[in-house]
Design a protein around this motif. Structure first.
Motif, PDB file in Angstrom:
ATOM      1  N   LYS A 306      -7.081  -2.750  -1.089  1.00 34.40           N
ATOM      2  CA  LYS A 306      -7.293  -2.197  -3.225  1.00 34.40           C
ATOM      3  C   LYS A 306      -8.414  -3.569  -3.661  1.00 34.40           C
ATOM      4  N   ARG A 312     -10.631   5.124  -6.377  1.00 36.82           N
ATOM      5  CA  ARG A 312      -9.923   5.506  -4.975  1.00 36.82           C
ATOM      6  C   ARG A 312      -9.955   6.818  -5.688  1.00 36.82           C
ATOM      7  N   ARG A 313      -9.914   7.925  -4.731  1.00 37.71           N
ATOM      8  CA  ARG A 313      -9.995   9.398  -5.252  1.00 37.71           C
ATOM      9  C   ARG A 313      -9.022  10.260  -3.561  1.00 37.71           C
ATOM     10  N   LYS A 314      -8.235  11.105  -3.490  1.00 33.83           N
ATOM     11  CA  LYS A 314      -7.733  11.935  -2.722  1.00 33.83           C
ATOM     12  C   LYS A 314      -8.963  12.850  -2.032  1.00 33.83           C
ATOM     13  N   GLU A 317      -6.808  16.404   2.440  1.00 34.89           N
ATOM     14  CA  GLU A 317      -5.414  16.506   2.508  1.00 34.89           C
ATOM     15  C   GLU A 317      -5.065  15.089   3.403  1.00 34.89           C
ATOM     16  N   VAL A 319      -6.898  11.968   3.443  1.00 35.72           N
ATOM     17  CA  VAL A 319      -7.744  11.461   3.605  1.00 35.72           C
ATOM     18  C   VAL A 319      -7.939  10.714   1.805  1.00 35.72           C
ATOM     19  N   GLU A 320      -7.683   9.097   1.699  1.00 39.12           N
ATOM     20  CA  GLU A 320      -7.733   8.556   0.673  1.00 39.12           C
ATOM     21  C   GLU A 320      -9.626   8.100   0.634  1.00 39.12           C
ATOM     22  N   GLU A 321     -10.118   8.363  -0.299  1.00 33.19           N
ATOM     23  CA  GLU A 321     -11.176   7.708  -0.143  1.00 33.19           C
ATOM     24  C   GLU A 321     -11.668   6.565  -1.136  1.00 33.19           C
ATOM     25  N   TYR A 322     -11.764   4.662  -0.148  1.00 35.26           N
ATOM     26  CA  TYR A 322     -11.925   3.679  -1.196  1.00 35.26           C
ATOM     27  C   TYR A 322     -13.801   4.108  -1.732  1.00 35.26           C
ATOM     28  N   ARG A 329     -18.481   3.630   0.976  1.00 32.21           N
ATOM     29  CA  ARG A 329     -16.649   3.858   0.971  1.00 32.21           C
ATOM     30  C   ARG A 329     -16.151   4.473   2.266  1.00 32.21           C
ATOM     31  N   ASN A 331     -12.548   5.420   4.321  1.00 33.15           N
ATOM     32  CA  ASN A 331     -11.848   6.553   4.215  1.00 33.15           C
ATOM     33  C   ASN A 331     -10.246   6.103   5.160  1.00 33.15           C
ATOM     34  N   GLU A 335      -1.961   7.957   4.296  1.00 30.56           N
ATOM     35  CA  GLU A 335      -1.670   6.464   3.971  1.00 30.56           C
ATOM     36  C   GLU A 335      -1.420   5.331   4.942  1.00 30.56           C
TER      37      GLU A 335
END
Ligand code: ADE
Length: 418
Positions: A306, A312-314, A317, A319-322, A329, A331, A335
């Motif tokens: 972080k 950061r976005r979802k 389902e 998968v969170e892309e930083y 990026r 993924n 969590e």
């Protein structure tokens, strides 16, 4: 009856899915039928903290058939199958406290609710129930005969407690039974981890570089199955022996600092903390996929991630892309919680059959013998392990040889050589 589930109206779906799982659990079915006749757990109160899945529902049903009174809470905030929780509460009348996606605060509230039964036996997966009992609910300990533990991670904690002299009742190490970790940890984790990563991402494994951190039973399984799907597997390890084994199993072995540059997909299965850290995320390729299949969500340093991310976005389902300040990026799946239960359904029923047969028989053993045991961690009696292996083979229609008298004599002698 007290319970806390997401939606009780999901019960009929949970019932069907449990029936399906049960068809692959022949050993547990044999035990349930015997328990229903003999009632070896009559009047025993059991608090269980397990992943709330179809297989767990079959185990709860088995304990109940044996005459026990049971409560159940989740052993991870993201592993509950909500329809199964509803089925357990509505049809089996078992007080269940579990909601997929629950906060850490609710997670511990649920553990406390399960403990309100004032258990005589505890059944744990990760040792959060035992640690809550020994820290916040000490008043309940005097009634406890013993407990069981399902995982490697839980046993590490419990052995620390025993060593430091703070463990206050005996624990049976279900994880260490051969019919548990040879199969559940290896083939179960292997298949379900790859399943979770594929369900979350729909990425092709063939031709990708798949980094497995940790080459214990779970890591071996994940590496084996990723290889089977055509991935180029890289293993990272700290144990020279396991690293050597990974090399001879045909994998490239290197430190995580180097693996970070070459990997497309990363999966940690070590049981330890901060395996993939800030400096590793910074080196990864754009679009790298990072998952954890170890018990706790501590293996990926997401706080560190972080700090180096600007966005950061979802993106799908699980998968969170930083997006990092360097533009790349990363993924993160589920969590950083165990991806096989967060994004898939956990281990297939056929392996949980043996794990949960061990649980059921370990509880029966504790009820009979627990009062004679010390405040230590004990193995599952070898007789139970053997009986389960025999019953599983029989259910699979596999027959094996028995020793002849001559062979028995040979094994019992030392005189005979060439
Ligand atoms: N741990 C891993 N897979 C599981 C499953 N299917 N049910 C319960 N616990 C599990």
């Amino acid at each position: 009856m007290n319970y806390h589930v997401k939606n009780i109206n999901l019960a009929s779906e949970g019932k069907l899915r449990t029936e399906w799982a049960n068809q692959s659990m022949p050993v547990l079915n044999i035990i349930r039928n015997r328990f229903a006749r003999q009632k070896p757990l009559r009047g025993v109160r059991i608090a269980a903290c397990l992943h709330v899945t179809t297989e767990t529902a079959s185990l709860m049903d088995t304990l109940k058939a044996g005459g026990a009174t049971v409560t159940l809470c989740a052993s991870n905030p993201l592993s509950t199958q909500d329809e199964v929780a509803a089925y357990l509460a509505k049809d089996l009348k078992i007080p269940v406290f579990a909601i997929k996606g629950e906060s850490n605060k609710i997670y511990y509230q649920h553990i406390n609710s399960a403990l309100d039964i004032k258990p005589q036996i505890t059944m744990d997966d990760g040792a959060d129930l035992v640690s809550t009992l020994h820290s916040k609910r000490k008043g309940l300990i005097a009634r406890i005969i013993g407990g069981t533990e399902e995982t490697t991670t839980g046993l590490i904690r419990l052995r620390q407690m025993a060593e430091k002299g703070v463990l206050r009742y005996p624990i049976i190490a279900v994880n260490d039974a051969d019919t548990k970790h040879f199969f559940d940890n290896r083939y179960g984790t292997g298949q379900s981890t790859v399943d979770g990563i594929i369900r979350a991402t729909n990425r092709l494994l063939a031709g990708s570089t798949f980094v497995v951190s940790g080459y214990g039973w779970c890591g071996r399984g994940a590496a084996m199955r990723a290889k089977g799907m055509g991935a180029n597997v890289v293993v990272t390890e700290v144990s020279p022996l396991r690293a050597l084994e990974a090399v001879m199993d045909g994998y490239r072995v290197m430190p995580i600092g180097e693996a970070a540059r070459v990997g497309d997909i990363f999966c940690t299965l070590t049981g330890d903390i901060s395996i993939i850290r800030k400096e590793h995320f910074l080196r990864m390729k754009d679009g790298a996929i990072v998952a954890n299949s170890g018990h706790f969500n501590v293996e990926l340093d997401l706080e560190g991630l972080k700090k180096i991310a600007k966005k950061r976005r979802k993106i799908r389902e699980f998968v969170e892309e930083y997006t990092l300040k360097n533009g790349k990026r990363i993924n993160v799946l589920g969590e950083g919680r165990l991806v096989n239960l967060a994004a898939a359904e956990g281990h297939p029923s056929s392996v949980m059959d043996m794990s949960f047969a061990n649980q059921a028989l370990a509880v029966e053993y504790l009820v009979k013998e627990g009062k004679k045991l010390d405040k230590k961690v004990y193995p599952v009696p070898p007789r139970i392990d053997k009986d389960i292996a025999r019953a599983k083979l029989k259910a699979m229609g596999v027959r094996i040889d028995t020793l002849t008298q001559e062979q028995k004599n040979y094994l019992a002698s030392w005189e005979m050589g060439t």
